[in-house]
Design a protein around this motif. Structure first.
Motif, PDB file in Angstrom:
ATOM      1  N   ALA A   1       7.311   6.725   3.761  1.00 48.35           N
ATOM      2  CA  ALA A   1       7.517   6.640   5.210  1.00 48.35           C
ATOM      3  C   ALA A   1       7.044   7.885   5.954  1.00 48.35           C
ATOM      4  O   ALA A   1       6.518   7.792   7.067  1.00 48.35           O
ATOM      5  CB  ALA A   1       8.997   6.387   5.503  1.00 48.35           C
ATOM      6  N   GLN A   2       7.245   9.074   5.358  1.00 45.30           N
ATOM      7  CA  GLN A   2       6.928  10.314   6.064  1.00 45.30           C
ATOM      8  C   GLN A   2       5.456  10.679   5.878  1.00 45.30           C
ATOM      9  O   GLN A   2       4.958  10.746   4.759  1.00 45.30           O
ATOM     10  CB  GLN A   2       7.813  11.464   5.555  1.00 45.30           C
ATOM     11  N   LYS A   3       4.773  10.939   6.983  1.00 48.41           N
ATOM     12  CA  LYS A   3       3.332  11.214   6.945  1.00 48.41           C
ATOM     13  C   LYS A   3       3.014  12.501   6.190  1.00 48.41           C
ATOM     14  O   LYS A   3       1.994  12.581   5.501  1.00 48.41           O
ATOM     15  CB  LYS A   3       2.783  11.287   8.373  1.00 48.41           C
TER      16      LYS A   3
ATOM     17  N   VAL B   1       9.336  15.552  -1.722  1.00 46.31           N
ATOM     18  CA  VAL B   1       7.992  15.653  -2.297  1.00 46.31           C
ATOM     19  C   VAL B   1       7.601  17.121  -2.374  1.00 46.31           C
ATOM     20  O   VAL B   1       7.634  17.835  -1.365  1.00 46.31           O
ATOM     21  CB  VAL B   1       6.963  14.872  -1.450  1.00 46.31           C
ATOM     22  N   GLY B   2       7.257  17.570  -3.574  1.00 46.87           N
ATOM     23  CA  GLY B   2       6.926  18.982  -3.723  1.00 46.87           C
ATOM     24  C   GLY B   2       5.901  19.248  -4.806  1.00 46.87           C
ATOM     25  O   GLY B   2       5.735  18.454  -5.741  1.00 46.87           O
ATOM     26  N   THR B   3       5.212  20.352  -4.661  1.00 45.97           N
ATOM     27  CA  THR B   3       4.293  20.853  -5.684  1.00 45.97           C
ATOM     28  C   THR B   3       4.749  22.257  -6.075  1.00 45.97           C
ATOM     29  O   THR B   3       5.547  22.885  -5.370  1.00 45.97           O
ATOM     30  CB  THR B   3       2.849  20.903  -5.156  1.00 45.97           C
TER      31      THR B   3
ATOM     32  N   ASP C   1       0.844  -1.183   0.000  1.00 37.73           N
ATOM     33  CA  ASP C   1       0.000   0.000   0.000  1.00 37.73           C
ATOM     34  C   ASP C   1       0.885   1.240   0.000  1.00 37.73           C
ATOM     35  O   ASP C   1       2.025   1.207   0.458  1.00 37.73           O
ATOM     36  CB  ASP C   1      -0.895   0.014   1.242  1.00 37.73           C
ATOM     37  N   LEU C   2       0.325   2.335  -0.484  1.00 36.75           N
ATOM     38  CA  LEU C   2       1.078   3.589  -0.548  1.00 36.75           C
ATOM     39  C   LEU C   2       1.555   4.011   0.837  1.00 36.75           C
ATOM     40  O   LEU C   2       2.638   4.573   0.992  1.00 36.75           O
ATOM     41  CB  LEU C   2       0.201   4.676  -1.176  1.00 36.75           C
TER      42      LEU C   2
END
Length: 486
Positions: free
Chosen positions: A214-216, A428-430, A208-209
């Motif tokens: 790992a990081q919430k 992770v970025g937008t 599962d994703l």
């Protein structure tokens, strides 16, 4: 050094016919017992092989044994027996070679190897990859290697008479109650033919994703982006960084009855019955761009493109995202800044990127310290200086790190490596307004990376330091995986 030779095997192997005669039952009944797990057997291709001791144990009412040898002497013994000139019967030799292949795969499963390398030489060697690192398992004689590769070619439906040209094959099998899809590449080398087997587990065991990321906070960002009805979502990193696993986990989170999912891949690595999967064949004119245009006519909600590697595919993916599709893909770039730079280098308009791009996930896999032999430790002077320098360059404060430093010496549980399992570290970025402005101004990658960091997006080095400070991995892993690619 070649492993020692044994005079005989510990277990006699029999085929389906002999097993049916021992049990005195019909074939349908026997298959039902296999499905119910009452009898343990191994199947590669269409052939079944059983341990005679297991069949006799079943007759005595015993449960099937799954214990495997802890070393590789049995494998070498089988191979050497198969190449002996005094093997009387051809079918006896065939049984021995079959069992050697089964052992090769079984031991890979038992030791959690991701791929197997059969490398030629005088002598040759077998190497397994554990947690992203290759380990030499045993040396084998040239004739043993040839015999083993020939059998694997047969199972993979490749031409056994061709050994001077590359070949690709595939084996689907079930061993130790594990469904495997094995991709095989045969390479001609100056030392002889080499075989590389990549083991992919069944989609039934896909993570599962929530277990992949790992990081919430990163998980929340990804889920928020995927909840929108459109957008191009990119996972980037080098080969072997776990991009495919992350992307398929993202796909599975979108796989429900309300979505039509089409994937375009080369090759198709995992098979999902609920998705429409397309294998591209450039030699026949079905390249990534042509397959993508055809897929759009299939009215999908979600599209997965194996990789963006040219301007045409990049623009098609972004325009599809802009017109109401969720598009997932991967790029072989280091991080978010290099992914954006690559898209701009393809000639894609920064305005199109700004309107279409969802989340960018940069990823590496770090080996986790073995829980059995890891213990609390402290940093020496040089390591402490490095950590403080890396923290500052990553935009995080050294004071905010947990400082639960650990080290490991190696034990039986981790095969003496000090590590067991891997964990994904992600940037992770937008897109933010300052990042978009940087793209429009055509600033270089370094300036773009600084804008990304200024927006509070922690890079891979910073996220890795957090894992080290929490006692999950080591500084040497940061140097091996993160700093080596900078």
């Amino acid at each position: 050094m070649v492993a020692r030779k044994k005079n005989k095997t510990d277990d006699e192997i029999i085929g389906m016919k002999e097993a049916l005669e021992l049990l005195d039952v019909t074939q349908p009944t026997f298959y039902r017992w296999i499905r119910e797990g009452k009898i343990s057997g191994n199947k590669v291709g269409r052939q079944w092989r059983f341990k005679k001791a297991d069949i006799e144990g079943f007759l005595r009412g015993e449960s099937p044994a799954q214990k495997l040898p802890s070393n590789f002497d049995g494998l070498i013994s089988q191979l050497e027996k198969a190449t002996q000139k005094d093997v009387a019967k051809e079918n006896e030799k065939e049984d021995v070679v079959d069992y050697a292949v089964f052992l090769l795969l079984q031991l890979a499963i038992e030791h959690c190897a991701s791929d197997i390398h059969l490398e030629p030489g005088q002598p040759g060697r077998i190497r397994y990859r554990f947690d992203g690192v290759l380990h030499e398992i045993v040396n084998i004689e040239e004739e043993c290697s040839k015999t083993l590769i020939k059998k694997i070619k047969t199972l993979a439906q490749c031409n056994v008479n061709i050994n001077d040209l590359p070949q690709d094959g595939r084996i689907q099998c079930e061993l130790m109650k594990t469904k495997l899809d094995i991709r095989i590449t045969f390479l001609p080398t100056i030392a002889g033919e080499e075989a590389i087997l990549k083991l992919f587990s069944s989609t039934e065991n896909f993570m599962d994703l929530e277990k992949v990321i790992a990081q919430k906070n990163h998980l929340a960002t990804i889920k928020d982006s995927l909840s929108k009805s459109y957008g191009l979502h990119i996972c980037c990193g080098p080969t072997g960084s776990g991009k495919t696993t992350t992307l398929y986990s993202m796909l599975q989170s979108l796989d429900h009855s309300g979505n039509k999912i089409i994937t375009i891949e080369n090759p198709v690595e995992y098979r999902f019955p609920s998705m429409t999967q397309i294998q591209v064949y450039p030699a026949k004119g079905l390249d990534m761009a042509a397959a993508f245009r055809s897929a759009l006519r299939g009215a999908p909600n979600v599209l997965f493109i194996g990789e963006i590697h040219d301007a045409i595919t990049a623009e098609l993916a972004l325009k599809a995202a802009l017109t109401g599709h969720i598009v997932l893909t991967q790029m072989h770039t280091d991080d978010m800044s290099s992914a954006l730079t690559r898209l701009l280098d393809f000639g894609v308009s920064p305005y199109l990127i700004a309107d279409s791009l969802g989340v960018v996930v940069s990823q590496r896999l770090l080996r986790k310290l073995c829980p059995e032999c890891s213990k609390a430790s402290s940093l020496n002077g040089d390591d402490l200086k490095d950590v403080k320098k890396w923290a500052e360059s990553s935009g995080i404060k050294f004071e905010d790190l947990s400082k639960e430093w650990k080290s490991s010496e190696g034990c039986d549980a981790c095969k003496g490596t000090g590590y067991k399992g891997r964990i994904s570290v992600n940037e992770v970025g937008t897109l933010k307004p300052s990042i978009i402005k940087s793209m429009i101004k055509e600033e270089n990658r370094e300036a773009l990376a600084q804008k990304i960091q200024n927006e509070g997006i922690i890079n891979l080095l910073g996220e890795s330091l957090r894992f080290v400070s929490e006692g999950k991995t080591s500084l040497s892993e940061i140097k091996r995986v993160i700093l080596s690619s900078r």
